[in-house]
Design a protein around this motif. Structure first.
Motif, PDB file in Angstrom:
ATOM      1  N   ARG A   8       0.851  -1.193   0.000  1.00 62.58           N
ATOM      2  CA  ARG A   8       0.000   0.000   0.000  1.00 62.58           C
ATOM      3  C   ARG A   8       0.889   1.245   0.000  1.00 62.58           C
ATOM      4  O   ARG A   8       1.877   1.320   0.720  1.00 62.58           O
ATOM      5  CB  ARG A   8      -0.899   0.035   1.223  1.00 62.58           C
ATOM      6  N   LEU A   9       0.496   2.196  -0.831  1.00 61.79           N
ATOM      7  CA  LEU A   9       1.082   3.534  -0.814  1.00 61.79           C
ATOM      8  C   LEU A   9       0.011   4.424  -0.194  1.00 61.79           C
ATOM      9  O   LEU A   9      -0.912   4.851  -0.885  1.00 61.79           O
ATOM     10  CB  LEU A   9       1.439   4.001  -2.229  1.00 61.79           C
ATOM     11  N   PRO A  10       0.083   4.675   1.125  1.00 59.63           N
ATOM     12  CA  PRO A  10      -1.002   5.400   1.803  1.00 59.63           C
ATOM     13  C   PRO A  10      -1.194   6.817   1.282  1.00 59.63           C
ATOM     14  O   PRO A  10      -2.315   7.307   1.227  1.00 59.63           O
ATOM     15  CB  PRO A  10      -0.587   5.424   3.267  1.00 59.63           C
ATOM     16  N   ASP A  11      -0.114   7.468   0.921  1.00 61.83           N
ATOM     17  CA  ASP A  11      -0.165   8.829   0.368  1.00 61.83           C
ATOM     18  C   ASP A  11       0.731   8.827  -0.870  1.00 61.83           C
ATOM     19  O   ASP A  11       1.931   9.063  -0.766  1.00 61.83           O
ATOM     20  CB  ASP A  11       0.323   9.846   1.400  1.00 61.83           C
ATOM     21  N   ALA A  13       1.493  10.784  -3.164  1.00 56.94           N
ATOM     22  CA  ALA A  13       2.345  11.956  -3.404  1.00 56.94           C
ATOM     23  C   ALA A  13       3.612  11.909  -2.556  1.00 56.94           C
ATOM     24  O   ALA A  13       4.624  12.511  -2.917  1.00 56.94           O
ATOM     25  CB  ALA A  13       1.568  13.237  -3.109  1.00 56.94           C
ATOM     26  N   MET A  14       3.568  11.176  -1.439  1.00 57.34           N
ATOM     27  CA  MET A  14       4.726  11.072  -0.546  1.00 57.34           C
ATOM     28  C   MET A  14       5.548   9.814  -0.805  1.00 57.34           C
ATOM     29  O   MET A  14       6.563   9.599  -0.159  1.00 57.34           O
ATOM     30  CB  MET A  14       4.267  11.087   0.917  1.00 57.34           C
ATOM     31  N   ALA A  15       5.135   8.977  -1.737  1.00 55.85           N
ATOM     32  CA  ALA A  15       5.847   7.735  -2.053  1.00 55.85           C
ATOM     33  C   ALA A  15       7.023   8.049  -2.974  1.00 55.85           C
ATOM     34  O   ALA A  15       6.989   7.781  -4.171  1.00 55.85           O
ATOM     35  CB  ALA A  15       4.900   6.732  -2.688  1.00 55.85           C
ATOM     36  N   PHE A  24      10.082   6.912  -7.511  1.00 58.29           N
ATOM     37  CA  PHE A  24       8.887   6.945  -8.337  1.00 58.29           C
ATOM     38  C   PHE A  24       8.690   8.346  -8.905  1.00 58.29           C
ATOM     39  O   PHE A  24       8.961   9.339  -8.243  1.00 58.29           O
ATOM     40  CB  PHE A  24       7.639   6.618  -7.500  1.00 58.29           C
ATOM     41  N   HIS A  25       8.158   8.408 -10.125  1.00 61.51           N
ATOM     42  CA  HIS A  25       7.787   9.674 -10.747  1.00 61.51           C
ATOM     43  C   HIS A  25       6.291   9.728 -11.024  1.00 61.51           C
ATOM     44  O   HIS A  25       5.758  10.781 -11.317  1.00 61.51           O
ATOM     45  CB  HIS A  25       8.567   9.882 -12.052  1.00 61.51           C
ATOM     46  N   SER A  26       5.638   8.591 -10.923  1.00 67.14           N
ATOM     47  CA  SER A  26       4.219   8.487 -11.265  1.00 67.14           C
ATOM     48  C   SER A  26       3.323   9.118 -10.222  1.00 67.14           C
ATOM     49  O   SER A  26       3.722   9.343  -9.084  1.00 67.14           O
ATOM     50  CB  SER A  26       3.837   7.016 -11.430  1.00 67.14           C
ATOM     51  N   LEU A 101      12.540   3.422  -4.577  1.00 70.87           N
ATOM     52  CA  LEU A 101      11.447   4.042  -5.316  1.00 70.87           C
ATOM     53  C   LEU A 101      10.541   4.906  -4.446  1.00 70.87           C
ATOM     54  O   LEU A 101      10.127   5.983  -4.860  1.00 70.87           O
ATOM     55  CB  LEU A 101      10.603   2.958  -5.999  1.00 70.87           C
ATOM     56  N   ALA A 102      10.210   4.412  -3.245  1.00 73.82           N
ATOM     57  CA  ALA A 102       9.181   5.072  -2.433  1.00 73.82           C
ATOM     58  C   ALA A 102       9.671   5.574  -1.077  1.00 73.82           C
ATOM     59  O   ALA A 102       8.880   6.141  -0.328  1.00 73.82           O
ATOM     60  CB  ALA A 102       8.015   4.105  -2.216  1.00 73.82           C
TER      61      ALA A 102
END
Length: 114
Positions: A8-11, A13-15, A24-26, A101-102
């Motif tokens: 899970r990426l909870p936020d 924009a913060m990953a 990550f750029h996505s 990445l995150a």
């Protein structure tokens, strides 16, 4: 035997990792999934990271292992992103690539045999 990881990426924009060149750029679930899938299938992320080390020749080449058959699916779920990863790579390598990445912006939610 492959393993299935639920991340899970909870936020989203913060990953982002600590190095913008490696992170990550996505912004969306499909983009995150594509970037992670490429990081698992190819050695490109490892090579970029390795080149940034103080002595690239001392980097353990086993850290650059790849799984050409790795699959990553991304799902937008309300405000967070869910990633489902199926890979033969050991969890230590998945965690290392996710950290690049995150950064700390991700959570391992579950692990199961694929």
């Amino acid at each position: 035997m492959p393993t299935r990881y639920y991340i899970r990426l909870p936020d989203p924009a913060m990953a982002r990792g600590g190095d913008a060149d490696l992170s990550f750029h996505s912004q969306g679930a499909d983009g995150f999934a594509d970037e992670l899938q490429q990081a698992l299938r190819t050695s490109t992320l490892f090579e970029r990271w390795s080149a940034k080390q103080s002595d690239p020749d001392d980097v353990d080449p086993a850290l650059g292992a790849t799984d050409p058959g790795a699959q990553v699916l991304g799902h937008q779920n309300d405000l967070h992103v869910e990633l489902e990863v199926v890979t033969h790579l050991p969890s230590a390598l998945l965690r290392q690539r996710m950290a690049l990445l995150a950064g700390h912006g991700w959570q391992l939610r579950d692990v199961a045999a694929a």
